[in-house]
Design an enzyme around this catalytic site. Structure first.
Site, short mmCIF file in Angstrom:
data_model
loop_
_atom_site.label_atom_id
_atom_site.label_comp_id
_atom_site.label_asym_id
_atom_site.label_seq_id
_atom_site.Cartn_x
_atom_site.Cartn_y
_atom_site.Cartn_z
CG ASN A 280 -5.75 5.02 7.38
OD1 ASN A 280 -4.89 4.20 7.06
ND2 ASN A 280 -5.46 6.27 7.70
CG HIS B 272 -3.69 13.03 2.85
ND1 HIS B 272 -2.37 12.84 3.18
CD2 HIS B 272 -4.24 11.81 2.88
CE1 HIS B 272 -2.16 11.56 3.41
NE2 HIS B 272 -3.28 10.91 3.25
CD GLN C 5 -0.54 15.63 2.07
OE1 GLN C 5 -0.84 14.91 1.13
NE2 GLN C 5 -0.88 15.34 3.30
NE ARG D 211 2.36 9.44 3.11
CZ ARG D 211 1.19 8.99 3.59
NH1 ARG D 211 0.11 8.97 2.84
NH2 ARG D 211 1.08 8.61 4.85
P1 NDP Z 1 1.32 -2.17 3.59
O1 NDP Z 1 2.56 -2.12 4.40
O2 NDP Z 1 0.32 -3.21 3.89
O3 NDP Z 1 1.70 -2.35 2.07
C1 NDP Z 1 2.75 -1.70 1.46
C2 NDP Z 1 3.17 -2.53 0.27
O4 NDP Z 1 4.08 -1.76 -0.49
C3 NDP Z 1 3.86 -3.82 0.67
O5 NDP Z 1 3.24 -4.88 -0.02
C4 NDP Z 1 5.28 -3.59 0.15
O6 NDP Z 1 5.83 -4.72 -0.42
C5 NDP Z 1 5.04 -2.65 -0.99
N1 NDP Z 1 6.25 -1.97 -1.43
C6 NDP Z 1 7.18 -1.34 -0.69
N2 NDP Z 1 8.15 -0.88 -1.47
C7 NDP Z 1 7.84 -1.24 -2.74
C8 NDP Z 1 8.48 -1.04 -3.97
N3 NDP Z 1 9.65 -0.42 -4.06
N4 NDP Z 1 7.87 -1.51 -5.08
C9 NDP Z 1 6.69 -2.18 -4.99
N5 NDP Z 1 6.05 -2.40 -3.83
C10 NDP Z 1 6.62 -1.92 -2.71
O7 NDP Z 1 0.69 -0.73 3.68
P2 NDP Z 1 -0.76 -0.23 3.25
O8 NDP Z 1 -1.18 -0.94 2.05
O9 NDP Z 1 -1.66 -0.21 4.43
O10 NDP Z 1 -0.41 1.29 2.92
C11 NDP Z 1 0.47 1.62 1.85
C12 NDP Z 1 0.74 3.11 1.83
O11 NDP Z 1 -0.45 3.81 1.52
C13 NDP Z 1 1.18 3.70 3.17
O12 NDP Z 1 2.56 3.50 3.42
C14 NDP Z 1 0.85 5.16 2.97
O13 NDP Z 1 1.90 5.82 2.31
C15 NDP Z 1 -0.37 5.12 2.06
N6 NDP Z 1 -1.59 5.42 2.80
C16 NDP Z 1 -2.33 6.52 2.43
C17 NDP Z 1 -3.43 6.88 3.15
C18 NDP Z 1 -4.28 8.03 2.75
O14 NDP Z 1 -5.07 8.56 3.55
N7 NDP Z 1 -4.22 8.50 1.50
C19 NDP Z 1 -3.83 6.16 4.38
C20 NDP Z 1 -3.08 4.93 4.58
C21 NDP Z 1 -1.97 4.62 3.84
P3 NDP Z 1 6.65 -5.80 0.35
O15 NDP Z 1 5.86 -6.06 1.58
O16 NDP Z 1 6.60 -6.89 -0.65
O17 NDP Z 1 8.00 -5.22 0.61
#
Ligand code: NDP
Length: 400
Positions: free
Chosen positions: A147, A333, A314, A285
């Site tokens: 998603n 959400h 939630q 989140r």
């Molecule tokens: P990904 O794993 O593709 O991306 C997460 C990114 O966050 C990575 O690039 C990672 O960086 C980065 N990251 C982690 N820690 C840090 C930090 N401390 N500072 C900066 N960047 C950081 O996941 P998605 O993009 O698919 O999803 C991200 C989040 O979105 C999910 O974990 C979830 O919490 C939320 N989400 C919400 C949904 C909703 O319905 N509202 C649905 C789907 C997701 P790096 O790889 O460089 O470590």
């Protein structure tokens, strides 16, 4: 035979749908980075059906029962006598969705003596105490990418809704009004603004790509830098800290997972670095932000708007300040649980279950914890520890 407990959100108030708004539910053939969509051996649902609610059962009952397993489906997850706690003791697999999270705390994991796997039907496994799961050698898996693009669409929609002052203007139209000045005195163009994403993972990068045609200046902050080719293609400016990013951005969007390193990253202190009149979009989140600091920044006018769909806990209690703060564009959400997305993560959940029961490896990109440590996508995107504290307050929710 295994017992699987699926904690899903309630059916619609008027009952489970018998018809839908559309006849079909188009799906992409592949994700943008080439990752393939979920590929279980079969599915027992039609894409476009409501699968995430209790009666939808993620389309899993036939498959699980035909293979001799027991499936318990409930929405009862918080407060005294909830069904989840009653079913935990002999459950082998727990499935839940972040929209209606079964908070799998260390206490619950300790009670679930038979527990082997926790599946997030969706993305974001912060509702599980990942440390406790690792210590018990419980596998945690999620349906990576299922998603992400759906959420990115919600980010773009929320950004435009805030910047253009859409929601109050819509209310004026619905309420029979026509005062143009009331509609436009907080309305701007997104064009020429500076937009920054915290994290440029699957969602963050998609947001950057979707916003590029709006003629905005694009910035990002992440732990790892994107490839040079992408930075050049999108003309991106990289920041190594939230402070540096927020000082120059008119719109900031949060797209990182919740883990101990990111919990409350937006707080009274870090908000001081945001430009006056900035918009903050958070579909990642709720706990990435200090809820009271956000409400105070909107009250004082330091932030011009806040939107998103994620809260903590939630469901959010009635007195959660984000329900009543000014200039917000919050929804429950929902962004990752469109009917289109449900079809993908239900199929992905089925794929994970098939792998588990057939002794085949679960795709690396679906793994968050395995073998006693962060693994797969978890090792890349999360940090060690637990982000579930305070989740017991979800029991305070009373429907209005
Ligand atoms: P990904 O794993 O593709 O991306 C997460 C990114 O966050 C990575 O690039 C990672 O960086 C980065 N990251 C982690 N820690 C840090 C930090 N401390 N500072 C900066 N960047 C950081 O996941 P998605 O993009 O698919 O999803 C991200 C989040 O979105 C999910 O974990 C979830 O919490 C939320 N989400 C919400 C949904 C909703 O319905 N509202 C649905 C789907 C997701 P790096 O790889 O460089 O470590």
């Amino acid at each position: 035979m295994a017992k699987i407990v699926a904690v899903l959100y309630d059916d619609p108030i008027d009952g489970y749908p018998t018809t839908y708004a559309r006849n079909d539910c188009p799906q992409p053939e592949v994700y943008p980075d080439g990752q393939t969509l979920p590929n279980p051996k079969a599915i027992d649902f039609e894409p476009g059906q409501l699968l995430g609610s209790v009666s939808g059962e993620l389309g899993l009952r036939k498959y699980l029962e035909e293979n001799g397993h027991e499936l318990v489906v409930t929405s009862s997850k918080d407060g005294p006598n909830n069904v989840l706690d009653q079913e935990l003791h002999d459950a082998e697999i727990i499935i839940s969705q972040p929209f209606w999270p079964a908070y799998m705390t260390a206490e619950r994991i300790a009670k679930a003596k038979n527990l082997k796997m926790i599946v997030t039907a969706g993305i974001g496994s912060d509702h599980t105490d990942l440390q406790a799961a690792a210590e018990r050698d419980i596998t945690v898996a999620e349906v990576t990418y299922s998603n992400s693009n759906a959420v990115a669409e919600h980010v773009v929609m929320s950004t435009l809704a805030l910047v253009r002052n859409f929601i109050p203007s819509h209310d004026i139209a619905r309420n029979g009004g026509w005062n143009i000045a009331d509609c436009v005195s907080r309305s701007y163009d997104l064009e020429a603004m500076t937009v920054g994403t915290v994290a440029a993972g699957r969602i963050g990068l998609r947001v950057l790509r979707l916003l590029k045609p709006f003629g905005v200046k694009l910035h990002y902050m992440d732990r790892h830098r994107l490839p040079k080719k992408i930075e050049q293609e999108l003309d991106l400016t990289y920041h190594s800290s939230l402070e540096s990013l927020s000082k120059v951005c008119d719109v900031v969007t949060l797209n990182c997972p919740l883990h101990p390193e990111t919990e409350h990253m937006v707080n009274a202190e870090s908000l001081k670095h945001f430009k006056r009149g900035a918009y903050l979009i958070n579909t990642a989140r709720g706990k990435l932000c200090d809820k009271d600091a956000i409400a105070a920044a909107l009250e004082s006018g330091h932030l011009a708007g806040y939107a998103g769909d994620v809260w903590f806990p939630q469901p959010a209690p009635q007195d959660h300040p984000w329900r009543s703060m000014p200039h917000h564009g919050m929804t429950p959400h929902i962004s990752g649980t469109s009917l289109s997305a449900q079809a993908r993560y239900a199929a992905g959940t089925r794929e994970i279950l098939e792998c588990y029961f057939e002794g085949r490896p679960i795709r690396d990109e679906y793994l968050v914890v395995q073998g006693g440590a962060l693994a797969g996508v978890g090792a890349h995107s999360y940090s060690n520890g637990n982000a579930t504290s305070g989740s017991e307050d979800a029991a305070n929710f009373q429907p209005a």
